[in-house]
Design an enzyme around this catalytic site. Structure first.
Site, mmCIF file in Angstrom:
data_model
loop_
_atom_site.group_PDB
_atom_site.id
_atom_site.type_symbol
_atom_site.label_atom_id
_atom_site.label_comp_id
_atom_site.label_asym_id
_atom_site.label_seq_id
_atom_site.Cartn_x
_atom_site.Cartn_y
_atom_site.Cartn_z
ATOM 1 N N LYS A 17 41.800 45.271 25.567
ATOM 2 C CA LYS A 17 41.550 45.009 26.983
ATOM 3 C C LYS A 17 42.079 43.613 27.309
ATOM 4 C CE LYS A 17 37.886 44.506 30.393
ATOM 5 N NZ LYS A 17 36.461 44.691 30.688
ATOM 6 N N LYS A 35 43.948 48.927 28.064
ATOM 7 C CA LYS A 35 43.596 48.654 29.459
ATOM 8 C C LYS A 35 44.124 47.304 29.878
ATOM 9 C CE LYS A 35 39.607 47.647 32.249
ATOM 10 N NZ LYS A 35 38.223 47.320 32.266
HETATM 11 C C1 PBG Z 1 33.649 45.253 32.756
HETATM 12 C C2 PBG Z 1 34.829 46.032 33.219
HETATM 13 C C3 PBG Z 1 35.898 45.645 34.043
HETATM 14 C C4 PBG Z 1 36.662 46.785 34.262
HETATM 15 C C5 PBG Z 1 36.064 47.811 33.545
HETATM 16 N N1 PBG Z 1 34.942 47.315 32.884
HETATM 17 C C6 PBG Z 1 36.209 44.376 34.752
HETATM 18 C C7 PBG Z 1 36.469 43.137 34.052
HETATM 19 O O1 PBG Z 1 36.635 43.053 32.834
HETATM 20 O O2 PBG Z 1 36.503 42.164 34.790
HETATM 21 C C8 PBG Z 1 37.888 46.853 35.128
HETATM 22 C C9 PBG Z 1 38.232 48.195 35.657
HETATM 23 C C10 PBG Z 1 39.210 48.210 36.770
HETATM 24 O O3 PBG Z 1 39.770 47.189 37.182
HETATM 25 O O4 PBG Z 1 39.437 49.306 37.270
HETATM 26 N N2 PBG Z 1 33.853 44.343 31.771
#
Ligand code: PBG
Length: 344
Positions: free
Chosen positions: A201, A254
């Site tokens: 991520k 992601k």
């Molecule tokens: C929580 C999380 C996030 C997303 C999914 N789980 C946001 C972040 O890390 O700030 C993002 C999903 C999206 O942008 O569609 N940690």
């Protein structure tokens, strides 16, 4: 008659298999199936609440009762699973609503499980939407503390499992989070609950609309000390390998659209199911351009989903899940109608 060089070349005519819709369907390399789509859903406290999200046109924040209706609709289009995000009434420094039995996600999961015994329910496991500082872990002396966060992520996962989740999806990017959650689940008597790690991520600008939706923007600093540095790809493979060693059943890349090379590399390096998250900002770009009349939304959505599948993802988490599933059904119906018309 002697063949000219030109004729010899033109024995090979790729256009033959592009001539009609039916030939193109036959020769297609990547096929659609709504069962591989996962719909993210935002749930908040209340009754009868359906709040539009300005930066995510078409998506809503809804209360648990309305969520049941949303899920009904999604199930009818055959989508594979839902991924739940909670927005609590009150945020605390320790994000305690994330692991409360009475928490919003826990309540929503219990309701869904009652009405839809066969539905695949995935829950996001993180603190950012529940903490007043908006970080994904506990804050100690201005830093995000890894190891003390692990226990809370484990408790959150167990509370989701107890409510009826099939899969928990830790997204906090704390080192060791998958192992800590696996151990917590097993100790609490949930060895059958699976883990989808948000393994690779990245610290992405494309989470903007999601942070609006979940009201989870960090109140100081940013997430770069725990989320990955966008230019890296080998590091993603390392994160994925660590998650698998710790017991992840599904791994994820992601965002998806800006990281197709990472998806491809992950596909080649692992045998576990691979998820890709087409995130909020990447989706919002398509929605905004479509609203301005600059592109055809349906074609753009299929092109993006196709690219993510082609890169190697098995499942796709997408805000377009419901639309795409409906469009898939509609094009199957079109194809049948065409067959009928042609007497075939
Ligand atoms: C929580 C999380 C996030 C997303 C999914 N789980 C946001 C972040 O890390 O700030 C993002 C999903 C999206 O942008 O569609 N940690």
């Amino acid at each position: 008659m002697p063949r000219t060089a030109l004729h010899a070349d033109l024995i090979r005519r790729p256009r033959r298999l592009r001539r009609t819709p039916a030939l193109r369907t036959l020769a297609r390399e990547t096929r659609w199936n709504p069962g591989g789509l996962v719909a993210p859903l935002f749930v908040r406290p209340g009754r009868g609440v359906r709040e539009p999200i300005a930066s995510l046109p078409g998506q809503i924040r809804c209360s648990p009762d309305e969520l049941l209706r949303e899920v009904d609709r999604l199930r009818r289009c055959g989508i594979g699973a839902v991924l739940l995000f909670g927005i609590p009434e009150t945020k605390f420094p320790d994000g305690r609503e994330a692991y409360a039995e009475s928490g919003i996600v826990q309540e929503a999961v219990r309701g869904l499980r009652r009405l839809h015994p066969g539905l695949v329910i995935i829950t996001d496991v993180c603190l950012c939407a529940y903490s007043d500082h908006g970080h994904c872990g506990l804050v100690r002396d201005g830093e995000i503390d890894n190891d003390s966060t692990l226990d809370l992520l484990g408790r959150t996962a167990v509370s989701h499992a107890a409510a009826g989740a099939d899969i928990v999806a830790p997204s906090a990017m704390m080192d060791g989070q998958v192992g800590a959650i696996r151990e917590a689940l097993d100790t609490a008597g949930f060895p059958e609950v699976a883990i989808m790690g948000y393994s690779a991520k990245y610290a992405s600008a494309f989470y903007g609309p999601f942070r609006d939706a979940a009201d989870s923007a960090p109140q100081f600093g940013d997430r770069r000390s725990y989320q990955m540095d966008p230019p890296n790809v080998r590091e993603a493979l390392r994160e994925i390998a660590l998650d698998i060693e710790q017991g992840a059943d599904i791994v994820m890349v992601k965002p998806a659209l800006c990281y197709l090379d990472v998806i491809r590399a992950a596909r080649e390096a692992t045998t576990v199911p691979l998820a890709a998250y087409w995130v909020s900002g990447e989706y919002a770009m398509v929605k905004a351009a479509a609203a301005a009349g600059w592109l055809d939304e349906r074609r753009a959505v299929f092109e993006v989903l196709g690219a993510i599948r082609r890169a190697g993802a098995d499942l796709i988490i997408t805000y377009a899940a419901a639309d795409a599933a409906r469009w898939m059904a509609a094009s199957a119906a079109d194809a049948e109608a065409a067959l009928d018309r042609s007497g075939g």
